[in-house]
Design a protein around this motif. Structure first.
Motif, mmCIF file in Angstrom:
data_model
loop_
_atom_site.group_PDB
_atom_site.id
_atom_site.type_symbol
_atom_site.label_atom_id
_atom_site.label_comp_id
_atom_site.label_asym_id
_atom_site.label_seq_id
_atom_site.Cartn_x
_atom_site.Cartn_y
_atom_site.Cartn_z
ATOM 1 N N PHE A 1 4.779 5.323 2.863
ATOM 2 C CA PHE A 1 3.852 6.228 3.573
ATOM 3 C C PHE A 1 4.752 7.389 3.190
ATOM 4 O O PHE A 1 5.669 7.940 3.714
ATOM 5 C CB PHE A 1 3.962 6.011 5.242
ATOM 6 N N THR B 1 0.386 5.121 1.074
ATOM 7 C CA THR B 1 -0.376 5.771 1.846
ATOM 8 C C THR B 1 -0.090 7.195 2.144
ATOM 9 O O THR B 1 1.295 7.327 1.969
ATOM 10 C CB THR B 1 -0.851 5.143 3.062
ATOM 11 N N ARG B 2 -0.909 8.156 2.547
ATOM 12 C CA ARG B 2 -0.428 9.425 2.641
ATOM 13 C C ARG B 2 -1.125 10.079 3.979
ATOM 14 O O ARG B 2 -2.246 9.582 4.390
ATOM 15 C CB ARG B 2 -0.581 10.310 1.585
ATOM 16 N N ALA C 1 1.248 0.961 5.169
ATOM 17 C CA ALA C 1 2.111 0.875 4.509
ATOM 18 C C ALA C 1 3.327 -0.091 4.931
ATOM 19 O O ALA C 1 3.868 -0.792 4.213
ATOM 20 C CB ALA C 1 2.513 2.521 4.181
ATOM 21 N N SER D 1 -2.168 4.984 8.407
ATOM 22 C CA SER D 1 -1.567 5.182 7.027
ATOM 23 C C SER D 1 -0.011 4.448 7.158
ATOM 24 O O SER D 1 0.128 3.924 6.238
ATOM 25 C CB SER D 1 -1.813 6.539 6.632
ATOM 26 N N MET E 1 0.929 -1.151 -0.069
ATOM 27 C CA MET E 1 -0.126 -0.078 -0.065
ATOM 28 C C MET E 1 0.933 1.188 -0.093
ATOM 29 O O MET E 1 2.073 1.242 0.734
ATOM 30 C CB MET E 1 -0.984 0.082 1.225
#
Length: 202
Positions: free
Chosen positions: A79, A47-48, A72, A68, A45
């Motif tokens: 991330f 993510t942010r 990640a 998040s 993943m």
């Protein structure tokens, strides 16, 4: 280029896109080369966390960024921190640094992102929203060229009036269907309105 066919000026979607975004020279393919798909494991993943640069990090920010970051990390992903600075009235001096410090204090480490107004880590920046404008404009221009986006000449008052009518009739709120009154405007008319300086949104 605009063509003259049997004495009639023929406007294309590309003509309209070039009028609206005359200075955008990179296209979608250019950005796909600049930002290739990340070499990550399957299921990873990306993510942010995307706060405004107010420098203040509250418990909701911490929860969001922790989840998040963990998603990640647990999947072998990335991330990153992107600063949403489009409402620049809210920005405070050293706001980005304050956010980064707060994350570090709670052991939430970013893999990529903004560290300050001038420094960042990672190869998929810029990580400050206002600096990404040309990227977004290139993709919007591409949609215009394909006929998948269009200029709307509604005023704020008209949009507000539509919203009130939708609320009164318990309709779904939004700009769609019969409410999207400029969707089928002839290209020539849209082109001329923009040429004449009328305000619009895409």
């Amino acid at each position: 280029a605009i063509k003259l066919v049997k004495g009639v000026i023929l406007i294309t979607y590309k003509d309209l896109a070039d009028l609206i975004f005359p200075n955008i020279t990179k296209n979608v393919a250019d950005y796909e080369k600049m930002y290739p798909e990340r070499d990550l494991p399957e299921g990873a993943m990306v993510t942010r966390f995307a706060p405004s640069p107010t420098g203040f990090v509250h418990i909701g920010h911490l929860l969001t960024s922790f989840i998040s970051s963990k998603a990640a990390k647990d999947t072998g992903g990335v991330f990153y921190l992107r600063i949403e600075d489009t409402d620049q009235k809210r920005e405070v001096p050293n706001g980005i640094e304050g956010i980064v410090k707060a994350l570090n204090d709670f052991k939430i480490n970013i893999d990529e992102g903004a560290l300050s107004r001038t420094d960042s880590i990672g190869n998929y920046g810029p990580y400050i929203q206002s600096e990404r404008k040309e990227i977004y404009h290139a993709f919007i221009k591409h949609l215009l060229e394909q006929g998948l986006a269009y200029p709307c000449f509604c005023t704020e008052e008209q949009i507000e009036e539509t919203r009130k009518m939708q609320e009164a009739t318990k309709s779904r709120i939004g700009y769609y269907g019969r409410y999207a009154v400029w969707r089928h405007l002839k290209l020539e008319d849209a082109y001329n309105r923009i040429k004449n300086g009328e305000k619009f949104i895409i």
